[in-house]
Design an enzyme around this catalytic site. Structure first.
Site, PDB file in Angstrom:
ATOM      1  N   MET A 144      31.224  43.814  33.451  1.00 60.35           N
ATOM      2  CA  MET A 144      30.770  43.140  34.674  1.00 60.35           C
ATOM      3  C   MET A 144      29.453  43.735  35.194  1.00 60.35           C
ATOM      4  O   MET A 144      28.544  43.011  35.575  1.00 60.35           O
ATOM      5  CB  MET A 144      31.844  43.227  35.771  1.00 60.35           C
ATOM      6  CG  MET A 144      33.115  42.493  35.460  1.00 60.35           C
ATOM      7  SD  MET A 144      32.867  40.745  35.088  1.00 60.35           S
ATOM      8  CE  MET A 144      32.561  40.076  36.704  1.00 60.35           C
ATOM      9  N   VAL A 190      33.259  49.817  38.489  1.00 63.22           N
ATOM     10  CA  VAL A 190      33.893  50.744  37.543  1.00 63.22           C
ATOM     11  C   VAL A 190      35.310  50.277  37.250  1.00 63.22           C
ATOM     12  O   VAL A 190      35.732  49.201  37.697  1.00 63.22           O
ATOM     13  CB  VAL A 190      33.880  52.204  38.079  1.00 63.22           C
ATOM     14  CG1 VAL A 190      32.448  52.680  38.302  1.00 63.22           C
ATOM     15  CG2 VAL A 190      34.678  52.344  39.360  1.00 63.22           C
ATOM     16  N   SER A 247      38.814  43.113  41.367  1.00 61.02           N
ATOM     17  CA  SER A 247      39.415  41.777  41.317  1.00 61.02           C
ATOM     18  C   SER A 247      40.790  41.753  41.965  1.00 61.02           C
ATOM     19  O   SER A 247      41.305  40.677  42.249  1.00 61.02           O
ATOM     20  CB  SER A 247      39.478  41.255  39.882  1.00 61.02           C
ATOM     21  OG  SER A 247      39.611  42.282  38.960  1.00 61.02           O
ATOM     22  N   HIS A 275      32.878  39.671  44.732  1.00 60.58           N
ATOM     23  CA  HIS A 275      33.665  39.457  43.517  1.00 60.58           C
ATOM     24  C   HIS A 275      32.970  38.440  42.615  1.00 60.58           C
ATOM     25  O   HIS A 275      32.811  37.280  42.987  1.00 60.58           O
ATOM     26  CB  HIS A 275      35.066  38.964  43.928  1.00 60.58           C
ATOM     27  CG  HIS A 275      35.981  38.728  42.782  1.00 60.58           C
ATOM     28  ND1 HIS A 275      36.875  37.686  42.739  1.00 60.58           N
ATOM     29  CD2 HIS A 275      36.145  39.404  41.622  1.00 60.58           C
ATOM     30  CE1 HIS A 275      37.538  37.728  41.602  1.00 60.58           C
ATOM     31  NE2 HIS A 275      37.115  38.759  40.907  1.00 60.58           N
ATOM     32  N   ASN A 312      41.479  33.744  42.229  1.00 61.75           N
ATOM     33  CA  ASN A 312      42.506  34.233  41.309  1.00 61.75           C
ATOM     34  C   ASN A 312      43.912  33.830  41.735  1.00 61.75           C
ATOM     35  O   ASN A 312      44.792  33.630  40.906  1.00 61.75           O
ATOM     36  CB  ASN A 312      42.408  35.753  41.160  1.00 61.75           C
ATOM     37  CG  ASN A 312      41.218  36.137  40.284  1.00 61.75           C
ATOM     38  OD1 ASN A 312      40.629  35.275  39.636  1.00 61.75           O
ATOM     39  ND2 ASN A 312      40.858  37.409  40.281  1.00 61.75           N
TER      40      ASN A 312
END
Ligand code: NAD
Length: 735
Positions: free
Chosen positions: A336, A412, A441, A462, A512
């Protein structure tokens, strides 16, 4: 004559240069006023003996026009609806009349007797490209992009686009372009025959003049007696080869969900049988018909009006001055972090990209080298632009470099302790007013903010993967996140040209949460013994871009397993269906972790072979007879379960603006775009009808389809979301 939006300069050769440059706007759009002015300009040019020909171009750098002002089309819907209440027949006649205005105007230009050349200096979309197609020749700057994207917002090119494109190029190619709403580079438009010449940007007007001097006919080919259609007449041996394949092309592209795409096929088919003037009437009729569909109304509202409003910062606190972000920091140069570094550098920001080892940081930067190289290879940016982009990324292990960053994004490992450690290290070196964002997330932002000295400066940003492709970001507010952190986050998202939705802290945030419902419904179907291929097809026929099992393979089956275990640990064993847990656990124990492992719900043989559903899946559950399964109901289950979850997020105050649920669902996980998004799906059918559908599904499949109290109350009162949670009132509401 003088005009508000145009200037006309006629040279000694009698060539009138018409420059479109709307004052006070960054882009030219079609308004009532511009259309009236173009109308007068055509009359003026046609009547003026001193003018032999005209060139129409734009005074805006890099753009000709963005097309029709869809906001005014959106307003037209509202007027139409109000008018329908009074007198249906008159309302439809009025809509027909109004929607044909631009089409009549371009036909007037096309038949005015003097040649017009469109000099396309930059982006030229929709009605603007239809103007160019109606002109007698087209010159495009090499950097220009053009197209007829109407179908993407649920309508069709209604100002001659379907008729002219299909008379200028082969039918199959024309239909592909019109049904997909493809944006074309100048070079591809040239290859397709939609543009006459492509020149360097600074040679545009000279090239147009040279063309006129060489002679351009003021009569279009299709107005000549001997005109021949590029693919031959519809009823001919050539036509017989084309048209039977069109039905399958249409099905493949749309799953029959898009009335506009169907209307495009009808326009082209019927139009090609007719002379131009009648063909344009046919197009206008279908245009009016499509405008009246729920799909068009919902798609324009969400995909155009709301998407633009959110991208421009509808939720940005108004009283915080614009942030002057020059440099951002990114911690974690993994999957990411590397993607975020690329979009930030592409957006013109300097990036300090940090990882534990220099090699890891370098690997993160190499991702940008690969993507920038790809753009150079495609001719989208120059070598030197790519060099500048890469020059903006500093890959390092030195946290001291963060001192100059106005925003630091942590990406991270998804591990609370690792994140806490990193947060502490960063807090010690950054400026006292720098904003800190986490790309977590799953971990609630409020709890992560507790490890930062000033939670007001802590926020969630996000991203979705792959970062360079996905248009959405979810900005997440912790309990104590301040207005400046939100403003900086939104300014950043704008700089990287993504669309933000702002949500309050909650497990899974917005996107999500809904996606998990999608995958869970597929697990339920598997357990019930619905054949896997039927599950995937039902989802695609419902309008989802990727089937739930394929999606699960992409996101990784072991990630689903991890999320289930964490959820059970945090919220209790019974929140996860044991049958789902067993299914996923079995897959993980078999090493079927998804695409990355070469096997998951699908098998992934070496390319060029295509992925195939894993045959073993069928043997895990006793299979139902496919004939006995209600396919429509499978489609409904997918759409309803995600829409219900979206409604819950609004009920809980996680999402406060229905536009964000709609845009979040389409941009975040591809929720059937023809619905206008999860909430517009509910509003489109009416809350009472949606509640009735939920009740029916609840009776058959259980409590998960039970409509929450908010929906029941709204159904009783006859309310819809866009009334009750009026975006105009919620737009600046933060929490
Ligand atoms: P990844 O494992 O690919 O990358 C993590 C990187 O962080 C690694 O390069 C690692 O070396 C580095 N790192 C670990 N500890 C560090 C430290 N103390 N200092 C500096 N660098 C350190 O993981 P990812 O998929 O990029 O995920 C990163 C974050 O983004 C996670 O919080 C994840 O939940 C979130 N996220 C992931 C996705 C996705 O699709 N993968 C989507 C949205 C958000």
């Amino acid at each position: 004559m003088t005009y508000q939006n145009f200037t006309i300069d006629t040279d000694d050769d009698g060539i009138a240069l018409i420059t479109w440059d709307m004052p006070g706007r960054s882009m030219n759009v079609f308004t009532d006023e511009t259309m009236s002015e173009i109308d007068q300009i055509i009359d003026q040019i046609a009547a003026d003996d001193a003018v032999q020909a005209a060139i129409i171009t734009s005074g805006k750098r890099g753009s000709f026009t963005g097309g029709a002002d869809l906001k005014s089309i959106s307003g037209m819907f509202d007027e139409f609806q109000a008018a329908m209440m009074k007198n249906g027949e008159a309302a439809v006649a009025n809509l027909f009349e109004r929607s044909g205005r631009m089409s009549r105007l371009w036909r007037k230009l096309e038949t005015c007797g003097k040649p017009f050349i469109a000099a396309i200096n930059g982006t030229c979309m929709g009605g603007g490209f239809e103007l160019a197609l109606a002109s007698h020749a087209r010159v495009a700057a090499r950097s220009a992009q053009m197209g007829l994207p109407e179908v993407k917002v649920g309508i069709l090119p209604g100002a001659g686009g379907t008729q002219r494109v299909s008379r200028m190029m082969d039918t199959q190619g024309a239909l592909q372009m019109l049904m997909k709403g493809t944006t074309l580079s100048a070079e591809s438009a040239l290859k397709m025959g939609l543009i006459d010449i492509v020149v360097d940007d600074d040679e545009l007007l000279e090239a147009a003049k040279a063309m006129l001097r060489a002679g351009v006919s003021p009569v279009k080919p299709w107005d000549e007696e001997r005109f021949k259609l590029p693919s031959g007449p519809v009823y001919s041996p050539a036509g017989a080869k084309v048209w039977p394949a069109v039905a399958s092309l249409y099905r493949k592209e749309t799953s029959d969900n898009y009335p506009a795409a169907k209307a495009i096929v009808k326009c082209v088919y019927e139009g090609l049988l007719l002379p131009m003037d009648t063909a344009l009437k046919v197009e206008q009729r279908y245009f009016t018909e499509v405008l009246r569909t729920t799909e068009a109304r919902m798609m324009i509202r969400s995909l155009f009006v709301s998407a633009q409003a959110l991208a421009k910062g509808a939720r940005r606190p108004k009283d915080v001055p614009a942030s002057e972000l020059k440099t951002i920091g990114i911690i974690g140069a993994g999957f990411m972090g590397a993607g975020i570094a690329y979009v930030a550098a592409k957006g013109g920001l300097n990036v300090v990209l940090i990882d534990q080892q220099q090699a890891a940081a370098d690997k993160g930067k190499a991702h940008s080298e690969m993507l920038a190289g790809g753009l150079v290879a495609k001719g989208r940016i120059s070598e030197s632009e790519a060099g500048a982009l890469l020059g903006r990324i500093t890959a390092t292990t030195d946290y001291g470099r963060l001192a100059e960053a106005g925003l630091v994004i942590e990406a991270v490992f998804e591990d609370r302790d690792v994140k806490a450690e990193v947060t502490k290290t960063v807090a010690a070196v950054i400026a006292a007013d720098a904003i800190y964002a986490s790309n977590t997330s799953t971990i609630p932002i409020t709890s992560l903010a507790a490890t930062f000295p000033d939670p007001e400066r802590f926020i969630g940003i996000h991203f979705f993967s792959p970062v360079d492709k996905m248009p959405l970001t979810e900005v997440i507010l912790g309990d104590e996140t301040g207005d400046r952190a939100l403003a900086v986050a939104l300014d950043f998202v704008r700089a990287i040209q993504k669309t933000p939705i702002v949500v309050n802290d909650s497990r899974g945030f917005f996107a999500n949460r809904c996606v998990l419902r999608y995958m869970n419904e597929a697990y339920d179907m598997l357990v019930e013994g619905v054949p896997p291929a039927m599950i995937e097809n039902a989802a695609k026929f419902a309008g989802m871009p990727v089937g739930p099992l394929a999606l699960n393979d992409e996101t990784a089956v072991d990630l689903s397993y991890k999320i289930m275990k964490t959820t059970m640990r945090d919220m209790g064993e019974d929140v996860v269906d044991p049958r789902h847990f067993k299914l996923v656990e079995t897959m993980v124990n078999d090493g079927r972790l998804g695409r990355k492992a070469g096997k998951g719900f699908y098998d992934y043989p070496e390319k060029p072979a295509k992925k195939k559903l894993w045959p073993g899946l069928k043997t895990m559950f006793e299979q139902q007879d496919p004939e006995a399964i209600d396919f429509e109901e499978l489609k409904q289950r997918f759409l309803v379960t995600m829409a219900l979850e979206a409604a819950r997020t609004i009920e809980e105050g996680v999402v406060v603006d229905p536009r964000e649920a709609d845009i979040g669902s389409i941009f975040g996980f591809g929720y059937a775009p023809y619905t206008g998004g999860t909430i517009s799906y509910i509003d489109g059918m009416g809350t009472a009808a949606f509640v009735a559908l939920c009740n029916k599904l609840e009776a058959r499949f259980g409590e998960r389809f039970s409509p929450p109290p908010l929906l029941k109350e709204m159904a009783e009162k006859g309310e819809i979301f866009y009334q009750r949670f009026n975006p105009d009132e919620t737009s600046t509401k933060v929490a």
